[in-house]
Enzyme design. Structure first.
Site, PDB file in Angstrom:
ATOM      1  N   LYS A  21     -23.799  28.345 -29.834  1.00 56.53           N
ATOM      2  CA  LYS A  21     -24.423  28.658 -31.124  1.00 56.53           C
ATOM      3  C   LYS A  21     -24.326  30.160 -31.397  1.00 56.53           C
ATOM      4  CE  LYS A  21     -27.272  24.592 -31.248  1.00 56.53           C
ATOM      5  NZ  LYS A  21     -28.374  23.876 -30.628  1.00 56.53           N
ATOM      6  N   GLN A  24     -34.287  24.822 -29.137  1.00 55.60           N
ATOM      7  CA  GLN A  24     -33.419  23.841 -28.474  1.00 55.60           C
ATOM      8  C   GLN A  24     -34.266  22.749 -27.814  1.00 55.60           C
ATOM      9  OE1 GLN A  24     -30.077  23.818 -28.682  1.00 55.60           O
ATOM     10  NE2 GLN A  24     -29.917  21.991 -27.411  1.00 55.60           N
ATOM     11  N   ASP A  50     -32.430  23.132 -38.431  1.00 56.39           N
ATOM     12  CA  ASP A  50     -32.141  21.851 -37.789  1.00 56.39           C
ATOM     13  C   ASP A  50     -32.521  20.680 -38.706  1.00 56.39           C
ATOM     14  OD1 ASP A  50     -31.009  21.664 -35.209  1.00 56.39           O
ATOM     15  OD2 ASP A  50     -32.808  22.495 -34.281  1.00 56.39           O
TER      16      ASP A  50
HETATM   17  N1  GUN Z   1     -30.711  19.127 -28.586  1.00 51.21           N
HETATM   18  C1  GUN Z   1     -29.640  18.304 -28.738  1.00 51.21           C
HETATM   19  N2  GUN Z   1     -29.144  18.398 -29.984  1.00 51.21           N
HETATM   20  C2  GUN Z   1     -29.921  19.291 -30.633  1.00 51.21           C
HETATM   21  C3  GUN Z   1     -29.891  19.825 -31.959  1.00 51.21           C
HETATM   22  O1  GUN Z   1     -29.079  19.470 -32.809  1.00 51.21           O
HETATM   23  N3  GUN Z   1     -30.845  20.740 -32.241  1.00 51.21           N
HETATM   24  C4  GUN Z   1     -31.772  21.135 -31.331  1.00 51.21           C
HETATM   25  N4  GUN Z   1     -32.683  22.033 -31.707  1.00 51.21           N
HETATM   26  N5  GUN Z   1     -31.829  20.665 -30.108  1.00 51.21           N
HETATM   27  C5  GUN Z   1     -30.898  19.758 -29.765  1.00 51.21           C
END
Ligand code: GUN
Length: 285
Positions: A53, A97, A120
């Site tokens: 990211k 996350q 998200d």
């Molecule tokens: N964990 C697995 N996929 C994601 C996602 O798309 N966003 C977040 N924040 N955590 C995750």
């Protein structure tokens, strides 16, 4: 043999577009889009996501701010960080996350993120907006799937779309996006009876259950489009999806590989949401 939908190439193309869009926005406003990523604990898979990211942000010209908190971080400490980032004008998107360590309450944290910085699209406010088809932020993985379909010239309107999996992150929002694109949508899950009979009806089959090589050729209608959202690690350490690629590829008309299909798109859609958040914030001023 099926056309392979190249998520890496499509993702790179969209990132080029985002880079140009970001440069124009910075030139106009002097504001650098900023994304904060919070990770708690040392889950190796999460650390890889977070690293990617940050790399994605640099690639398109965003400011990125990473927080790697120890596994024993308290709810109060995490809440306080979210509050601080909510108030920080340089930050337009906040991502926590998931999964969080067991002692932390995920719902409480997600509710605390300012919905205007919720890149998200996990906050109930944004989930509700998705339900009624009013999108500020796109749910990243389902939006990545839609972009793959669009850019591969695959029509959705009128098609029978079957989604296997009903998670809040993928299955449910995926079914909404397909519905808004005028697909006829069926959502399957662990209690679905005679799953193969349902999936064999699908013109477009999206699989998001987290079970290695679960979908086999007998579950797929000849000529169907198969999208594999799974990311599983086999005993031999190899990455594999939810679809048994070797048996399904000869039956499908188009298919996403794992890795290199849906995976690269998710972060690209997160970057798109971050730019949207920065643009919306600059409009408010
Ligand atoms: N964990 C697995 N996929 C994601 C996602 O798309 N966003 C977040 N924040 N955590 C995750």
């Amino acid at each position: 043999m099926a056309m392979r939908i190249d998520g890496k190439a499509i993702s790179a193309q969209i990132r080029e577009e985002l880079k140009a869009e970001c440069a124009a926005f910075v030139a106009e406003t002097g504001v650098l889009p900023g994304l904060a990523v919070i990770i708690v604990g040392e889950d190796p898979a999460s650390q890889v996501y977070v690293r990617n990211k940050k790399k994605g942000c640099e690639e398109v010209g965003f400011f990125s701010d990473g927080y790697e908190l120890p596994a024993d971080t308290t709810q109060e400490e995490l809440n306080a960080l979210v509050d601080r980032l909510n108030a920080d004008e340089r930050i337009h998107g906040i991502l926590v996350q998931l999964p969080l360590p067991k002692h932390l309450n995920e719902t409480e944290v997600l509710l605390r993120i300012d919905p205007s910085k919720d890149v998200d699209a996990f906050h109930p406010y944004n989930v509700g907006k998705i339900m009624i088809g009013d999108y500020s932020f796109l749910p990243c993985t389902p939006a990545g799937v839609m972009a793959l379909l669009e850019r591969s010239g695959i029509e959705i309107a009128g098609k029978k779309c079957v989604v296997i999996g009903r998670s809040n992150i993928v299955g449910k929002p995926m079914s909404m996006l397909l519905l808004h694109a005028n697909g006829t949508v069926t959502v399957c899950h662990s209690k679905t009876r005679d799953l193969a009979a349902v999936t064999r009806e699908a013109d477009i089959l999206v699989v998001a259950i987290g079970r290695a090589d679960f979908v086999t050729a007998d579950m797929v209608k000849p000529g169907a489009v198969v999208i594999d959202v799974g990311m599983n690690r086999r005993a031999d350490g190899k990455l594999t999806g939810d679809v048994d690629f070797a048996s399904v590829e000869p039956v499908a008309s188009a298919i996403t590989p794992v890795p290199g299909g849906v995976g690269p798109m998710t972060i690209t859609m997160l970057l798109k949401n971050t730019l949207t958040a920065a643009k919306l914030a600059s409009l408010k001023k």
